[in-house]
Scaffold this active site. Structure first.
Site, PDB file in Angstrom:
ATOM      1  NE  ARG B  23      -3.461   0.033   2.697  1.00 35.17           N
ATOM      2  CZ  ARG B  23      -4.626   0.131   2.090  1.00 35.17           C
ATOM      3  NH1 ARG B  23      -5.088  -0.888   1.376  1.00 35.17           N
ATOM      4  NH2 ARG B  23      -5.337   1.230   2.180  1.00 35.17           N
ATOM      5  CG  ASN B 153      17.080  14.470 -11.730  1.00 36.98           C
ATOM      6  OD1 ASN B 153      16.510  13.702 -12.508  1.00 36.98           O
ATOM      7  ND2 ASN B 153      18.312  14.895 -11.928  1.00 36.98           N
ATOM      8  CB  SER B 161      22.410  18.360  -6.077  1.00 42.65           C
ATOM      9  OG  SER B 161      22.272  19.168  -7.233  1.00 42.65           O
ATOM     10  CG  HIS B 164      15.298  27.453  -6.222  1.00 43.18           C
ATOM     11  ND1 HIS B 164      15.501  28.712  -5.717  1.00 43.18           N
ATOM     12  CD2 HIS B 164      14.352  27.602  -7.194  1.00 43.18           C
ATOM     13  CE1 HIS B 164      14.733  29.582  -6.358  1.00 43.18           C
ATOM     14  NE2 HIS B 164      14.029  28.917  -7.273  1.00 43.18           N
ATOM     15  CG  HIS B 166      16.595  22.506 -10.619  1.00 48.09           C
ATOM     16  ND1 HIS B 166      16.682  22.285  -9.267  1.00 48.09           N
ATOM     17  CD2 HIS B 166      17.396  21.571 -11.213  1.00 48.09           C
ATOM     18  CE1 HIS B 166      17.505  21.262  -9.047  1.00 48.09           C
ATOM     19  NE2 HIS B 166      17.955  20.816 -10.210  1.00 48.09           N
ATOM     20  CG  HIS B 240      -0.595  10.543 -33.891  1.00 48.57           C
ATOM     21  ND1 HIS B 240      -0.043   9.449 -33.285  1.00 48.57           N
ATOM     22  CD2 HIS B 240       0.325  10.994 -34.784  1.00 48.57           C
ATOM     23  CE1 HIS B 240       1.153   9.231 -33.798  1.00 48.57           C
ATOM     24  NE2 HIS B 240       1.401  10.150 -34.717  1.00 48.57           N
ATOM     25  CG  PHE B 308      16.953  -9.460 -11.235  1.00 45.19           C
ATOM     26  CD1 PHE B 308      17.206 -10.663 -11.878  1.00 45.19           C
ATOM     27  CD2 PHE B 308      15.739  -8.822 -11.471  1.00 45.19           C
ATOM     28  CE1 PHE B 308      16.267 -11.217 -12.736  1.00 45.19           C
ATOM     29  CE2 PHE B 308      14.797  -9.377 -12.322  1.00 45.19           C
ATOM     30  CZ  PHE B 308      15.063 -10.579 -12.950  1.00 45.19           C
ATOM     31  CD  GLU B 309      16.295  -4.677  -9.808  1.00 48.11           C
ATOM     32  OE1 GLU B 309      17.446  -5.069  -9.485  1.00 48.11           O
ATOM     33  OE2 GLU B 309      15.320  -4.784  -9.046  1.00 48.11           O
TER      34      GLU B 309
END
Lengths: 116, 333
Positions: B23, B153, B161, B164, B166, B240, B308-309
Protein backbone atom coordinates in the site's frame (compact mmCIF):
# COMPACT_ATOMS: atom_id res chain seq x y z
CA UNK A 1 49.32 41.25 0.58
CA UNK A 2 46.20 39.32 -0.57
CA UNK A 3 45.10 36.58 1.80
CA UNK A 4 44.01 33.12 0.69
CA UNK A 5 42.33 30.58 2.96
CA UNK A 6 43.11 27.07 1.77
CA UNK A 7 40.63 24.45 3.00
CA UNK A 8 41.55 20.80 2.49
CA UNK A 9 41.79 17.75 4.74
CA UNK A 10 44.99 16.53 3.03
CA UNK A 11 48.31 17.82 4.38
CA UNK A 12 50.05 17.16 1.04
CA UNK A 13 47.72 19.60 -0.73
CA UNK A 14 48.55 22.30 1.80
CA UNK A 15 52.29 21.73 1.29
CA UNK A 16 52.03 21.83 -2.50
CA UNK A 17 49.58 24.74 -2.86
CA UNK A 18 51.13 26.86 -0.11
CA UNK A 19 54.59 26.81 -1.74
CA UNK A 20 53.26 27.70 -5.18
CA UNK A 21 50.90 30.42 -3.96
CA UNK A 22 53.40 32.01 -1.57
CA UNK A 23 55.87 32.16 -4.47
CA UNK A 24 53.27 34.28 -6.26
CA UNK A 25 53.16 36.68 -3.34
CA UNK A 26 49.98 35.58 -1.57
CA UNK A 27 49.58 35.10 2.18
CA UNK A 28 48.24 31.56 2.62
CA UNK A 29 46.27 30.36 5.65
CA UNK A 30 45.20 26.78 6.23
CA UNK A 31 42.06 25.05 7.47
CA UNK A 32 41.82 21.26 7.62
CA UNK A 33 38.02 20.98 7.70
CA UNK A 34 34.86 22.83 6.75
CA UNK A 35 34.11 23.60 10.37
CA UNK A 36 37.56 25.13 10.85
CA UNK A 37 37.18 27.12 7.61
CA UNK A 38 33.98 28.76 8.82
CA UNK A 39 35.73 29.88 12.01
CA UNK A 40 38.96 30.92 10.26
CA UNK A 41 37.23 33.02 7.61
CA UNK A 42 35.88 35.31 10.32
CA UNK A 43 39.31 35.70 11.96
CA UNK A 44 41.50 35.94 8.86
CA UNK A 45 38.99 37.73 6.57
CA UNK A 46 40.53 36.22 3.41
CA UNK A 47 40.34 37.76 -0.05
CA UNK A 48 39.77 34.34 -1.63
CA UNK A 49 39.05 30.78 -0.49
CA UNK A 50 40.24 27.57 -2.16
CA UNK A 51 37.88 24.86 -0.98
CA UNK A 52 38.06 21.07 -1.24
CA UNK A 53 34.70 19.25 -1.52
CA UNK A 54 35.18 15.72 -0.22
CA UNK A 55 36.08 16.29 3.43
CA UNK A 56 35.06 14.64 6.69
CA UNK A 57 32.42 16.61 8.60
CA UNK A 58 30.67 19.33 6.61
CA UNK A 59 31.40 18.76 2.94
CA UNK A 60 32.82 21.57 0.84
CA UNK A 61 29.56 22.27 -1.01
CA UNK A 62 27.66 22.92 2.22
CA UNK A 63 30.58 25.02 3.48
CA UNK A 64 30.41 26.98 0.22
CA UNK A 65 26.71 27.72 0.76
CA UNK A 66 27.44 28.97 4.25
CA UNK A 67 30.38 31.11 3.11
CA UNK A 68 28.30 32.73 0.37
CA UNK A 69 25.42 33.26 2.80
CA UNK A 70 27.85 35.28 4.96
CA UNK A 71 29.71 37.03 2.13
CA UNK A 72 28.34 36.52 -1.42
CA UNK A 73 31.13 38.56 -3.03
CA UNK A 74 34.02 36.57 -1.51
CA UNK A 75 35.57 34.52 -4.37
CA UNK A 76 35.56 30.78 -3.74
CA UNK A 77 37.40 28.29 -5.95
CA UNK A 78 36.20 24.72 -5.54
CA UNK A 79 39.08 22.30 -5.90
CA UNK A 80 38.23 18.63 -6.09
CA UNK A 81 39.77 15.43 -7.35
CA UNK A 82 36.38 14.56 -8.86
CA UNK A 83 34.32 15.98 -11.73
CA UNK A 84 31.15 14.32 -10.39
CA UNK A 85 30.34 17.06 -7.92
CA UNK A 86 29.67 19.38 -10.85
CA UNK A 87 26.25 17.70 -11.11
CA UNK A 88 25.36 19.34 -7.80
CA UNK A 89 23.87 22.69 -8.77
CA UNK A 90 24.86 24.07 -5.38
CA UNK A 91 28.41 24.24 -6.80
CA UNK A 92 27.15 27.16 -8.89
CA UNK A 93 27.65 29.32 -5.84
CA UNK A 94 31.39 28.95 -6.46
CA UNK A 95 33.35 31.23 -8.76
CA UNK A 96 35.43 28.42 -10.29
CA UNK A 97 35.50 24.63 -10.18
CA UNK A 98 38.93 23.16 -10.73
CA UNK A 99 39.81 19.48 -10.85
CA UNK A 100 42.93 18.82 -8.78
CA UNK A 101 46.06 18.19 -10.77
CA UNK A 102 49.79 18.17 -10.10
CA UNK A 103 50.00 21.03 -12.60
CA UNK A 104 48.76 24.09 -10.74
CA UNK A 105 48.66 26.45 -13.73
CA UNK A 106 44.85 26.41 -13.94
CA UNK A 107 44.50 27.05 -10.21
CA UNK A 108 47.06 29.86 -10.24
CA UNK A 109 45.35 31.49 -13.24
CA UNK A 110 41.98 31.32 -11.45
CA UNK A 111 43.45 32.83 -8.29
CA UNK A 112 45.06 35.61 -10.29
CA UNK A 113 41.80 36.30 -12.15
CA UNK A 114 39.80 36.73 -8.94
CA UNK A 115 42.44 38.66 -7.00
CA UNK A 116 43.53 41.12 -9.64
CA UNK B 1 1.57 -15.25 -7.69
CA UNK B 2 4.10 -12.85 -9.26
CA UNK B 3 3.40 -11.87 -12.82
CA UNK B 4 5.65 -11.06 -15.75
CA UNK B 5 4.43 -8.25 -17.96
CA UNK B 6 5.78 -7.00 -21.26
CA UNK B 7 5.88 -3.36 -22.29
CA UNK B 8 4.10 -3.35 -25.67
CA UNK B 9 6.27 -0.60 -27.15
CA UNK B 10 9.84 -1.65 -26.45
CA UNK B 11 9.27 -5.23 -25.29
CA UNK B 12 10.83 -4.72 -21.86
CA UNK B 13 9.70 -7.25 -19.27
CA UNK B 14 8.94 -6.38 -15.68
CA UNK B 15 7.98 -8.46 -12.65
CA UNK B 16 4.92 -7.50 -10.64
CA UNK B 17 5.34 -9.11 -7.24
CA UNK B 18 1.69 -8.69 -6.29
CA UNK B 19 1.72 -11.02 -3.30
CA UNK B 20 3.66 -8.41 -1.39
CA UNK B 21 0.43 -6.40 -1.41
CA UNK B 22 2.05 -3.03 -0.93
CA UNK B 23 0.00 0.00 0.00
CA UNK B 24 1.23 3.59 -0.44
CA UNK B 25 1.91 3.84 3.30
CA UNK B 26 4.25 0.82 3.09
CA UNK B 27 6.78 2.86 1.14
CA UNK B 28 9.24 4.63 3.37
CA UNK B 29 10.35 7.98 2.04
CA UNK B 30 13.29 9.60 3.74
CA UNK B 31 12.52 13.26 4.11
CA UNK B 32 15.20 15.41 2.50
CA UNK B 33 16.43 18.00 4.92
CA UNK B 34 16.90 21.48 3.50
CA UNK B 35 20.64 22.14 3.22
CA UNK B 36 20.13 25.82 3.88
CA UNK B 37 22.59 28.56 3.02
CA UNK B 38 23.13 30.45 -0.20
CA UNK B 39 21.07 29.36 -3.21
CA UNK B 40 22.45 30.25 -6.66
CA UNK B 41 18.99 29.86 -8.22
CA UNK B 42 17.23 32.42 -6.02
CA UNK B 43 16.32 35.94 -7.24
CA UNK B 44 19.07 38.40 -6.41
CA UNK B 45 21.77 35.81 -7.12
CA UNK B 46 21.49 35.99 -10.93
CA UNK B 47 25.20 36.90 -11.14
CA UNK B 48 26.13 33.39 -9.92
CA UNK B 49 24.48 31.75 -12.93
CA UNK B 50 25.41 31.99 -16.60
CA UNK B 51 23.40 34.60 -18.51
CA UNK B 52 19.81 33.49 -19.09
CA UNK B 53 18.71 32.18 -22.47
CA UNK B 54 15.03 32.64 -21.64
CA UNK B 55 12.96 34.25 -18.91
CA UNK B 56 9.31 35.03 -18.34
CA UNK B 57 8.09 37.94 -16.28
CA UNK B 58 4.75 39.61 -15.76
CA UNK B 59 6.55 42.88 -15.00
CA UNK B 60 6.79 45.37 -17.87
CA UNK B 61 10.35 46.26 -18.73
CA UNK B 62 11.89 43.39 -16.77
CA UNK B 63 15.66 43.49 -17.19
CA UNK B 64 17.61 40.41 -18.25
CA UNK B 65 19.43 38.65 -15.40
CA UNK B 66 17.70 40.76 -12.77
CA UNK B 67 15.06 39.82 -10.17
CA UNK B 68 11.42 40.06 -11.21
CA UNK B 69 11.30 36.87 -13.27
CA UNK B 70 8.71 34.11 -12.89
CA UNK B 71 10.76 31.46 -14.67
CA UNK B 72 14.33 31.51 -15.90
CA UNK B 73 16.37 29.22 -18.17
CA UNK B 74 20.15 29.38 -17.92
CA UNK B 75 22.96 27.25 -19.35
CA UNK B 76 24.44 24.87 -16.80
CA UNK B 77 27.44 26.60 -15.20
CA UNK B 78 29.36 23.31 -15.13
CA UNK B 79 27.76 21.45 -18.07
CA UNK B 80 27.98 17.77 -18.91
CA UNK B 81 28.47 18.72 -22.58
CA UNK B 82 29.96 21.84 -24.14
CA UNK B 83 28.01 24.08 -26.53
CA UNK B 84 31.00 25.51 -28.41
CA UNK B 85 32.70 23.62 -31.21
CA UNK B 86 32.05 21.44 -34.20
CA UNK B 87 31.12 17.80 -34.08
CA UNK B 88 34.08 15.57 -34.64
CA UNK B 89 33.11 11.93 -35.09
CA UNK B 90 35.82 9.31 -35.36
CA UNK B 91 36.36 5.60 -35.21
CA UNK B 92 38.79 3.69 -33.01
CA UNK B 93 38.84 0.20 -34.52
CA UNK B 94 35.41 -1.22 -33.81
CA UNK B 95 34.60 1.64 -31.45
CA UNK B 96 32.94 5.00 -32.19
CA UNK B 97 33.41 8.23 -30.39
CA UNK B 98 32.90 11.96 -30.79
CA UNK B 99 33.71 15.09 -28.88
CA UNK B 100 31.30 16.15 -26.14
CA UNK B 101 29.22 18.76 -27.95
CA UNK B 102 25.79 19.55 -26.55
CA UNK B 103 23.70 22.06 -24.64
CA UNK B 104 22.96 21.61 -20.96
CA UNK B 105 20.40 24.02 -19.52
CA UNK B 106 18.58 24.45 -16.23
CA UNK B 107 14.95 25.59 -16.06
CA UNK B 108 14.41 27.47 -12.76
CA UNK B 109 10.69 26.87 -12.31
CA UNK B 110 9.86 29.42 -9.65
CA UNK B 111 11.51 32.41 -7.98
CA UNK B 112 10.34 31.03 -4.61
CA UNK B 113 13.04 28.79 -3.10
CA UNK B 114 10.53 26.75 -1.10
CA UNK B 115 7.84 26.27 -3.75
CA UNK B 116 7.77 22.73 -5.11
CA UNK B 117 6.77 21.80 -8.64
CA UNK B 118 3.90 19.75 -7.20
CA UNK B 119 2.49 22.82 -5.48
CA UNK B 120 2.69 25.06 -8.55
CA UNK B 121 -0.88 25.92 -9.58
CA UNK B 122 -1.67 25.00 -13.21
CA UNK B 123 -1.55 28.66 -14.28
CA UNK B 124 2.11 28.76 -13.11
CA UNK B 125 3.00 25.23 -14.16
CA UNK B 126 2.04 26.15 -17.74
CA UNK B 127 5.11 28.41 -17.85
CA UNK B 128 7.35 25.41 -17.24
CA UNK B 129 5.84 23.50 -20.16
CA UNK B 130 5.96 26.62 -22.30
CA UNK B 131 9.66 26.97 -21.50
CA UNK B 132 10.31 23.36 -22.57
CA UNK B 133 8.60 24.08 -25.88
CA UNK B 134 10.36 27.39 -26.44
CA UNK B 135 13.80 25.96 -25.69
CA UNK B 136 13.14 22.89 -27.87
CA UNK B 137 12.14 25.18 -30.75
CA UNK B 138 15.30 27.22 -30.34
CA UNK B 139 17.69 24.28 -29.96
CA UNK B 140 16.11 22.55 -32.96
CA UNK B 141 17.63 25.33 -35.10
CA UNK B 142 21.10 24.02 -34.26
CA UNK B 143 21.99 21.41 -36.91
CA UNK B 144 24.45 19.67 -34.56
CA UNK B 145 21.66 18.38 -32.32
CA UNK B 146 19.55 15.30 -32.92
CA UNK B 147 17.59 15.20 -29.70
CA UNK B 148 16.76 17.25 -26.61
CA UNK B 149 16.13 15.29 -23.42
CA UNK B 150 14.02 17.23 -20.92
CA UNK B 151 14.02 15.82 -17.42
CA UNK B 152 13.37 16.63 -13.80
CA UNK B 153 14.87 15.13 -10.67
CA UNK B 154 13.08 15.78 -7.39
CA UNK B 155 14.51 14.71 -4.04
CA UNK B 156 18.02 13.57 -3.21
CA UNK B 157 17.20 9.90 -3.92
CA UNK B 158 16.18 10.88 -7.47
CA UNK B 159 19.36 12.85 -8.08
CA UNK B 160 18.29 16.40 -7.21
CA UNK B 161 21.06 18.20 -5.40
CA UNK B 162 19.37 21.54 -4.84
CA UNK B 163 15.94 21.97 -3.30
CA UNK B 164 15.06 25.09 -5.37
CA UNK B 165 12.62 23.73 -7.95
CA UNK B 166 14.24 23.18 -11.31
CA UNK B 167 14.33 20.86 -14.29
CA UNK B 168 17.00 20.38 -16.91
CA UNK B 169 17.49 19.68 -20.58
CA UNK B 170 20.41 18.28 -22.51
CA UNK B 171 20.60 18.72 -26.27
CA UNK B 172 22.48 15.78 -27.78
CA UNK B 173 24.25 15.18 -31.08
CA UNK B 174 22.94 11.60 -31.05
CA UNK B 175 19.65 9.82 -30.48
CA UNK B 176 19.38 8.21 -27.01
CA UNK B 177 19.01 4.42 -27.07
CA UNK B 178 15.72 4.57 -25.15
CA UNK B 179 14.14 6.85 -27.76
CA UNK B 180 15.50 4.66 -30.52
CA UNK B 181 13.89 1.62 -28.93
CA UNK B 182 10.53 3.41 -28.71
CA UNK B 183 10.81 4.56 -32.33
CA UNK B 184 11.69 1.05 -33.54
CA UNK B 185 9.03 -0.64 -31.43
CA UNK B 186 6.28 1.75 -32.47
CA UNK B 187 7.32 1.53 -36.14
CA UNK B 188 7.21 -2.26 -36.02
CA UNK B 189 3.68 -2.12 -34.56
CA UNK B 190 2.65 0.45 -37.16
CA UNK B 191 3.92 -1.69 -40.03
CA UNK B 192 1.88 -4.62 -38.75
CA UNK B 193 -1.33 -2.83 -37.71
CA UNK B 194 -1.14 0.51 -39.52
CA UNK B 195 -1.96 2.29 -36.28
CA UNK B 196 0.03 4.22 -33.71
CA UNK B 197 0.60 1.98 -30.70
CA UNK B 198 0.30 4.92 -28.31
CA UNK B 199 -3.08 5.89 -29.82
CA UNK B 200 -4.16 2.27 -29.35
CA UNK B 201 -2.97 2.34 -25.73
CA UNK B 202 -4.97 5.55 -25.12
CA UNK B 203 -8.12 4.00 -26.62
CA UNK B 204 -7.76 0.78 -24.63
CA UNK B 205 -6.97 2.51 -21.34
CA UNK B 206 -10.01 4.79 -21.64
CA UNK B 207 -12.21 1.83 -22.58
CA UNK B 208 -10.95 -0.53 -19.85
CA UNK B 209 -10.56 2.14 -17.15
CA UNK B 210 -8.23 -0.12 -15.16
CA UNK B 211 -5.14 2.06 -15.08
CA UNK B 212 -6.60 5.46 -15.91
CA UNK B 213 -5.74 8.15 -13.35
CA UNK B 214 -7.09 11.34 -14.93
CA UNK B 215 -8.46 12.60 -18.22
CA UNK B 216 -9.43 15.88 -19.82
CA UNK B 217 -10.39 16.87 -23.35
CA UNK B 218 -6.83 16.78 -24.63
CA UNK B 219 -4.80 14.43 -22.37
CA UNK B 220 -4.96 11.23 -20.38
CA UNK B 221 -2.84 10.09 -17.46
CA UNK B 222 -2.35 6.39 -16.87
CA UNK B 223 -0.26 3.94 -14.94
CA UNK B 224 1.36 2.00 -17.81
CA UNK B 225 0.63 -1.72 -18.23
CA UNK B 226 4.22 -2.71 -17.42
CA UNK B 227 5.56 0.00 -15.09
CA UNK B 228 9.18 -0.03 -13.96
CA UNK B 229 8.41 1.81 -10.77
CA UNK B 230 5.57 1.77 -8.24
CA UNK B 231 3.10 4.57 -9.10
CA UNK B 232 4.78 5.25 -12.46
CA UNK B 233 2.55 7.55 -14.51
CA UNK B 234 2.45 8.47 -18.17
CA UNK B 235 0.72 11.54 -19.57
CA UNK B 236 -0.16 11.42 -23.27
CA UNK B 237 -1.97 13.80 -25.63
CA UNK B 238 -5.16 12.22 -26.98
CA UNK B 239 -4.64 13.70 -30.42
CA UNK B 240 -1.81 12.04 -32.28
CA UNK B 241 1.37 14.15 -32.37
CA UNK B 242 4.92 12.87 -32.52
CA UNK B 243 6.68 16.03 -31.39
CA UNK B 244 6.20 18.27 -28.37
CA UNK B 245 7.66 21.23 -30.26
CA UNK B 246 4.47 22.05 -32.13
CA UNK B 247 2.19 21.95 -29.09
CA UNK B 248 -0.30 24.86 -29.05
CA UNK B 249 -1.34 26.95 -26.05
CA UNK B 250 -4.59 25.05 -25.50
CA UNK B 251 -2.58 21.86 -25.14
CA UNK B 252 -0.11 23.57 -22.80
CA UNK B 253 -3.01 24.64 -20.59
CA UNK B 254 -4.65 21.22 -20.56
CA UNK B 255 -1.27 19.55 -19.94
CA UNK B 256 -0.67 21.77 -16.91
CA UNK B 257 -4.07 20.92 -15.46
CA UNK B 258 -3.62 17.15 -15.76
CA UNK B 259 0.06 17.19 -14.75
CA UNK B 260 -0.72 19.25 -11.66
CA UNK B 261 -3.53 16.86 -10.75
CA UNK B 262 -1.28 13.81 -11.14
CA UNK B 263 1.51 15.31 -9.05
CA UNK B 264 -0.90 16.24 -6.27
CA UNK B 265 -2.46 12.76 -6.33
CA UNK B 266 0.99 11.18 -6.13
CA UNK B 267 2.04 13.50 -3.31
CA UNK B 268 -1.09 12.69 -1.37
CA UNK B 269 -0.45 8.95 -1.76
CA UNK B 270 3.22 9.25 -0.77
CA UNK B 271 4.11 12.69 0.59
CA UNK B 272 7.43 14.14 -0.67
CA UNK B 273 8.17 11.08 -2.76
CA UNK B 274 11.37 11.55 -4.80
CA UNK B 275 10.73 11.23 -8.52
CA UNK B 276 12.09 11.74 -12.00
CA UNK B 277 10.12 12.73 -15.03
CA UNK B 278 11.18 12.74 -18.65
CA UNK B 279 9.74 14.06 -21.88
CA UNK B 280 9.91 11.68 -24.83
CA UNK B 281 9.26 12.99 -28.33
CA UNK B 282 10.33 12.55 -31.92
CA UNK B 283 13.92 13.39 -32.92
CA UNK B 284 14.53 17.03 -33.85
CA UNK B 285 15.30 16.24 -37.49
CA UNK B 286 12.35 13.97 -38.21
CA UNK B 287 9.19 14.84 -40.11
CA UNK B 288 5.89 14.27 -38.23
CA UNK B 289 5.74 10.52 -37.55
CA UNK B 290 2.50 8.54 -37.84
CA UNK B 291 3.84 5.77 -35.61
CA UNK B 292 5.25 7.77 -32.68
CA UNK B 293 3.52 9.82 -29.98
CA UNK B 294 5.16 12.24 -27.56
CA UNK B 295 4.49 11.75 -23.84
CA UNK B 296 5.76 12.35 -20.32
CA UNK B 297 6.90 9.51 -18.05
CA UNK B 298 6.89 10.17 -14.29
CA UNK B 299 8.82 7.65 -12.19
CA UNK B 300 8.69 7.81 -8.41
CA UNK B 301 11.95 6.62 -6.88
CA UNK B 302 10.73 3.93 -4.50
CA UNK B 303 12.72 0.86 -5.43
CA UNK B 304 16.41 0.07 -5.69
CA UNK B 305 18.06 -0.73 -8.99
CA UNK B 306 20.42 -3.57 -8.08
CA UNK B 307 22.22 -6.53 -9.64
CA UNK B 308 19.19 -8.29 -11.10
CA UNK B 309 17.87 -5.11 -12.70
CA UNK B 310 21.30 -4.13 -14.08
CA UNK B 311 21.97 -7.61 -15.36
CA UNK B 312 18.61 -8.39 -16.90
CA UNK B 313 17.06 -5.05 -17.79
CA UNK B 314 14.02 -6.28 -15.83
CA UNK B 315 12.42 -4.21 -13.10
CA UNK B 316 10.64 -5.61 -10.05
CA UNK B 317 7.57 -3.66 -9.09
CA UNK B 318 5.94 -4.50 -5.75
CA UNK B 319 2.54 -3.01 -6.62
CA UNK B 320 0.37 -3.79 -9.62
CA UNK B 321 -0.43 -0.87 -11.93
CA UNK B 322 -4.13 -1.48 -11.40
CA UNK B 323 -3.74 -1.16 -7.63
CA UNK B 324 -1.49 1.90 -8.04
CA UNK B 325 -4.05 3.57 -10.33
CA UNK B 326 -6.77 2.84 -7.78
CA UNK B 327 -4.79 4.45 -4.97
CA UNK B 328 -3.93 7.45 -7.15
CA UNK B 329 -7.54 7.93 -8.23
CA UNK B 330 -8.77 7.71 -4.66
CA UNK B 331 -6.16 10.17 -3.37
CA UNK B 332 -7.53 13.54 -2.40
CA UNK B 333 -6.51 16.56 -4.46
Amino acid sequence: MKKILLVDDEDSIHLLYREELEDKGYEVHSALSGEEALIQMKIIVPDLIILDINMPGINGIDVLRQIKEINPSLPVILSSAYQDFKQDLATWASDEYIVKSSNLDELKAAVKKHLS
Amino acid sequence: MPELRKDPIIGRWIIISTERGKRPTDFIVERSESRGGFCPLCPGNENTTPSEVLSYSSTDGHQTNKPGWELRVVPNKYPALIIEGNLNKEGDGIYDRMNGIGAHEVIIESPDHNESFTNLPPERMIKVFQAYRDRLQDLAQDPRFQYVMVFKNFGAAAGASLEHSHSQLIALPILPRMINSELEGSLSYYKYKERCIFCDIIRQEIHQNLRLIAENDLFIAIVPYAPRSPFEMWILPKRHASSYISMDNDHLKALSVIFSECMRRLNNCIPNVPYNFVLHGAPLRSQPLDHYHWHFEIMPKLTTIAGFEWGSGFYINPISPEEAAKFLKEAAI
